[in-house]
Design a protein around this motif. Structure first.
Motif, short mmCIF file in Angstrom:
data_model
loop_
_atom_site.label_atom_id
_atom_site.label_comp_id
_atom_site.label_asym_id
_atom_site.label_seq_id
_atom_site.Cartn_x
_atom_site.Cartn_y
_atom_site.Cartn_z
N SER A 67 0.82 -1.21 0.00
CA SER A 67 0.00 0.00 0.00
C SER A 67 0.85 1.26 0.00
CB SER A 67 -0.91 0.01 1.24
OG SER A 67 -0.13 0.05 2.42
N ASN A 68 2.11 1.12 -0.28
CA ASN A 68 3.01 2.26 -0.30
C ASN A 68 2.80 3.04 -1.58
OD1 ASN A 68 5.05 3.96 0.53
ND2 ASN A 68 6.67 2.67 -0.31
N GLU A 69 2.05 4.15 -1.50
CA GLU A 69 1.60 4.85 -2.69
C GLU A 69 2.28 6.20 -2.83
OE1 GLU A 69 -2.58 5.09 -2.17
OE2 GLU A 69 -2.88 2.92 -2.16
N GLN A 70 2.14 6.79 -4.02
CA GLN A 70 2.66 8.13 -4.26
C GLN A 70 1.91 9.11 -3.37
OE1 GLN A 70 5.12 9.11 -6.53
NE2 GLN A 70 5.54 6.95 -6.82
N GLY A 71 2.64 10.12 -2.85
CA GLY A 71 1.99 11.15 -2.04
C GLY A 71 0.85 11.79 -2.81
N GLY A 72 -0.21 12.16 -2.08
CA GLY A 72 -1.34 12.81 -2.70
C GLY A 72 -2.49 11.87 -2.97
N ALA A 73 -2.30 10.57 -2.72
CA ALA A 73 -3.39 9.62 -2.90
C ALA A 73 -4.41 9.81 -1.79
CB ALA A 73 -2.85 8.19 -2.88
N SER A 74 -5.59 9.20 -1.93
CA SER A 74 -6.63 9.36 -0.93
C SER A 74 -6.20 8.81 0.41
CB SER A 74 -7.90 8.64 -1.40
OG SER A 74 -7.64 7.27 -1.57
N LYS A 75 -6.65 9.46 1.46
CA LYS A 75 -6.25 9.05 2.81
C LYS A 75 -7.21 8.01 3.36
CE LYS A 75 -3.75 13.26 3.84
NZ LYS A 75 -3.46 14.31 4.82
N PRO A 76 -6.74 7.20 4.30
CA PRO A 76 -7.57 6.13 4.84
C PRO A 76 -8.79 6.68 5.57
CG PRO A 76 -5.56 6.39 6.12
CD PRO A 76 -5.41 7.25 4.90
N GLN A 77 -9.86 5.94 5.54
CA GLN A 77 -11.11 6.39 6.15
C GLN A 77 -11.29 5.78 7.54
OE1 GLN A 77 -13.01 8.73 4.52
NE2 GLN A 77 -11.25 8.70 3.13
N THR A 78 -10.24 5.71 8.31
CA THR A 78 -10.33 5.12 9.65
C THR A 78 -9.64 6.02 10.66
OG1 THR A 78 -9.72 3.26 11.04
CG2 THR A 78 -8.22 3.78 9.24
N ASN A 79 -10.18 6.01 11.87
CA ASN A 79 -9.57 6.79 12.94
C ASN A 79 -8.64 5.95 13.80
OD1 ASN A 79 -10.92 9.22 12.29
ND2 ASN A 79 -12.77 8.45 13.29
N ASN A 80 -8.54 4.67 13.50
CA ASN A 80 -7.69 3.77 14.29
C ASN A 80 -6.26 3.86 13.81
OD1 ASN A 80 -9.90 2.83 15.77
ND2 ASN A 80 -10.42 1.35 14.16
N SER A 81 -5.35 4.27 14.71
CA SER A 81 -3.94 4.39 14.35
C SER A 81 -3.24 3.06 14.51
CB SER A 81 -3.25 5.43 15.25
OG SER A 81 -3.77 6.71 15.04
N GLU A 82 -2.34 2.76 13.59
CA GLU A 82 -1.49 1.58 13.71
C GLU A 82 -0.28 1.96 14.55
OE1 GLU A 82 0.72 -1.84 10.99
OE2 GLU A 82 -0.51 -0.29 10.03
N LEU A 83 -0.05 1.24 15.64
CA LEU A 83 1.06 1.54 16.53
C LEU A 83 2.37 1.09 15.90
CD1 LEU A 83 1.99 2.56 19.36
CD2 LEU A 83 1.78 0.19 20.14
N VAL A 84 3.33 2.01 15.82
CA VAL A 84 4.67 1.72 15.33
C VAL A 84 5.65 2.13 16.43
CG1 VAL A 84 6.39 2.16 13.54
CG2 VAL A 84 3.95 2.14 12.95
N ASP A 85 6.21 1.12 17.11
CA ASP A 85 7.07 1.37 18.27
C ASP A 85 8.51 1.03 17.92
OD1 ASP A 85 8.35 1.56 20.72
OD2 ASP A 85 6.77 0.50 21.83
N VAL A 86 9.38 2.05 17.89
CA VAL A 86 10.79 1.84 17.52
C VAL A 86 11.66 1.51 18.72
CG1 VAL A 86 10.57 3.41 15.56
CG2 VAL A 86 11.47 4.29 17.74
N GLY A 87 11.08 1.52 19.93
CA GLY A 87 11.90 1.29 21.12
C GLY A 87 12.95 2.38 21.25
N PRO A 88 14.24 2.02 21.44
CA PRO A 88 15.30 3.02 21.59
C PRO A 88 16.00 3.38 20.27
CG PRO A 88 16.17 0.88 22.16
CD PRO A 88 14.72 0.65 21.77
N ALA A 89 15.44 2.97 19.12
CA ALA A 89 16.13 3.11 17.83
C ALA A 89 15.92 4.50 17.24
CB ALA A 89 15.64 2.04 16.86
N GLY A 90 16.88 5.39 17.48
CA GLY A 90 16.76 6.78 17.04
C GLY A 90 16.72 6.94 15.53
N THR A 91 17.58 6.19 14.82
CA THR A 91 17.58 6.30 13.37
C THR A 91 16.23 5.86 12.80
OG1 THR A 91 19.94 5.74 13.38
CG2 THR A 91 18.82 5.65 11.27
N ALA A 92 15.68 4.80 13.35
CA ALA A 92 14.38 4.33 12.89
C ALA A 92 13.31 5.39 13.13
CB ALA A 92 14.01 3.02 13.61
N MET A 93 13.34 6.06 14.26
CA MET A 93 12.36 7.11 14.55
C MET A 93 12.41 8.20 13.48
SD MET A 93 10.03 8.76 16.23
CE MET A 93 9.79 7.75 17.69
#
Length: 435
Positions: A67-93
Motif C-alpha cells: 500500500s506504499n503509494e505516491q503522495g497525494g493519494a486518498s487518505k484512509p477512512q479510519t480513525n484507528n492508528s497503527e502503533l509503530v514502536d521503535v523502542g530506543p532506535a533513534g535512526t528508525a524514529m
C-alpha cells in the motif's frame, strides 16, 4: 534485572586476532528504507544483526509495501492508528517519520521514554511544510507522532537546519523520489555529519536516483527506483573499538575482513585519526589490518569531529587513557543522542581522574590527575557506545565493570564474544552493587 560485564585482561598484552564485524547499521537502515520505498525492487544483502536494524526491518515487514503509494493519494477512512514502536532506535524514529508520511495509513510512531525526550520537531515541521499530516501526541516537538499519510504535497521546497542531525536530512532525501513534486532541500547553516548525507545520496544513486547538489541546495526530482542490490559493508563504527584496543595494548595486529579503505561510511575516518595514537591501517587481500607499532603523528591543536560524531566517545576515552590533553570540537550533537554523551563522558572519565570541560564549543581533556584504580565501574546510560568505548580500559585497569552490558545489542551484539576472541576475560555479573 540487567546484567553487568566484568572485563579484565590477564597476561601478555600483545593482541593478534581477526574479527568479522557485523554490517553497518547506518548503511542497513538506509538500505531498508530505500528497499521499502522501491516496493522491493531494491534488495539488501549483508543485513546487520544490530538491534536497531532488526527493529526497523521488523517494522517495515509488518507494515508491508503493497500500500506504499505516491503522495497525494486518498487518505484512509479510519480513525484507528497503527502503533509503530521503535523502542530506543533513534535512526528508525527519524527515517520512519518521513517514510510513514509518504505511506498510505494512519500511524502512531512512538518509542522508549528516552526516545520521547529526543527532539524530532525540526524534521516534523519540515515534513508538515511539504504537506504531511503530523501532530504531536504528547509534547510539542517530541515523539510520539500521529501521522496520517500519504502527504498531500503543497511545495517541493523546504528549509532545514544542517547543524542538528544529518538523519533529518537523509530521511527527507530518501522519500524525495516518491513525492509527486520531488524535493529541493535547502540546508541552513553548517552541515553536521556531511559524510552521512553523502552516504544517503550515494546509495540512492546506486539504485538509479539522480540528484543535484549546488551550494546549500539538494534537489531530487520524482523518479522510479532501478532494480538492484545494495550490499552492506561491515560497520566502521564497530571497527573503532578495535582501533582503541590496538592503541591501549602493548602491541597489536588486528585483521578486519571486508572493510574498505574507501568507504561510504564517515566513520572510516578513524583510519586517519588513529595515526595520532600510532595506529597504522593497511589494506589486505580480504579487508584491512591495523597495527600498533607505527610512530604517532602530531595531534592537531583542536581535533574536529563534526563529520564523525559517533567516533567521539572512543577517541576521547583513548586520549584520556593515554594521558593526552587534547581538545575537540564538533561535538554539539552528542547531547541529543541515546543520552547526553558529553555529561556521560564527564562523569565516567572522572573515575580515572580526567576532566572534560567545554569553552565556546571546544572540549578540552585535562589528564594531569590520570590514575588507574584496581577496579572501576562504568555506567552506560542506556548508551551502547559508552559500554564499548570504556571496555578497552581493561588493558590498563585490572577490572572494568560495565553496567547494563546488553546495551551493545543496539549496534554490535557480539561485542563481548569478540572481546573474548582477542584474549579478554568477560564475566557476566548479576545483582551487582553499583559503585
Amino acid at each position: 534485572m540487567s546484567k553487568n560485564a566484568l572485563v579484565s585482561f590477564q597476561g601478555n598484552k600483545n593482541i593478534n586476532t581477526e574479527i568479522q564485524l557485523t554490517g553497518s547499521k547506518s548503511e542497513c537502515n538506509r538500505a531498508l528504507i530505500i528497499s521499502a520505498l522501491s516496493k522491493k525492487l531494491v534488495q539488501v544483502e549483508n543485513l546487520s544483526n544490530a538491534a536497531d536494524t532488526v527493529t526497523l526491518n521488523g517494522i517495515l515487514n509488518k507494515l508491508g509495501v503493497e500500500s506504499n503509494e505516491q503522495g497525494g493519494a486518498s487518505k484512509p477512512q479510519t480513525n484507528n492508528s497503527e502503533l509503530v514502536d521503535v523502542g530506543p532506535a533513534g535512526t528508525a524514529m527519524r527515517f520512519l517519520s518521513a517514510y510513514l508520511s509518504a505511506k498510505n495509513g494512519n500511524f502512531l510512531l512512538t518509542g522508549t521514554e528516552r526516545m520521547k525526550q529526543r527532539p524530532i520537531g525540526i524534521l516534523a515541521e519540515a515534513l508538515k511544510t511539504l504537506g504531511a499530516d503530523i501532530s504531536y501526541a504528547e509534547n510539542e516537538g517530541f515523539p510520539p507522532l500521529n501521522i496520517v499519510g500519504p502527504l498531500n504535497q503543497k511545495t517541493e521546497k523546504v528549509k532545514i537546519k544542517g547543524d542538528v542531525s544529518s538523519q533529518y536530512i537523509s530521511a527527507l532525501l530518501m522519500i524525495a523520489p516518491v513525492l509527486p513534486q520531488g524535493l529541493t532541500l535547502e540546508i541552513e547553516g553548517e552541515l553536521t555529519s556531511k559524510p552521512y548525507v553523502d552516504m544517503t545520496l550515494d546509495m540512492l544513486s546506486a539504485v538509479g536516483i539522480e540528484h543535484q547538489w549546488q551550494g546549500n541546495s539538494i534537489s531530487i526530482k520524482p523518479q522510479t527506483f532501478k532494480a538492484g542490490t545494495l550490499v552492506v559493508e561491515p560497520d566502521w563504527s564497530a571497527a573503532s573499538y578495535w582501533y582503541s584496543i590496538a592503541a591501549l595494548a602493548d602491541e597489536a595486529t588486528i585483521s578486519l575482513p571486508a572493510l574498505k579503505e574507501k568507504s561510504l561510511q564517515g566513520d572510516s575516518q578513524i583510519q586517519r585519526i588513529m595515526e595520532i595514537f600510532g595506529i597504522q591501517t593497511s589494506k589486505t587481500e580480504t579487508g584491512i589490518s591495523i597495527q600498533s607499532n607505527e610512530k604517532a603523528t602530531d595531534a592537531p591543536e583542536i581535533l574536529d569531529l563534526k563529520t564523525c560524531p559517533d567516533l567521539a566517545q572512543t577517541i576521547v576515552v583513548i586520549a584520556a587513557a593515554l594521558g593526552k590533553n587534547m581538545a575537540f570540537t564538533g561535538l554539539e550533537t552528542l547531547k541529543i543522542k541515546e543520552t547526553d554523551r558529553i555529561a556521560a563522558l564527564q562523569n565516567e572519565l572522572a573515575k580515572i581522574g580526567v576532566t572534560l570541560t567545554e569553552t565556546n564549543l571546544v572540549y578540552t581533556l585535562n589528564c594531569d590527575k590520570l590514575h588507574f584504580p584496581d577496579k572501576i565501574t562504568i555506567a552506560t546510560y542506556e548508551d551502547h557506545r559508552m559500554a564499548m568505548a570504556f571496555a578497552p580500559l581493561a588493558l590498563l585497569v585490572k577490572e572494568v565493570e560495565i553496567e547494563e552490558m546488553q546495551v551493545v545489542e543496539k549496534s554490535y551484539p557480539y561485542f563481548w564474544d569478540d572481546l573474548k576472541k582477542a584474549g579478554f576475560e568477560v564475566t557476566t555479573l548479576q545483582h551487582s552493587v553499583i559503585q
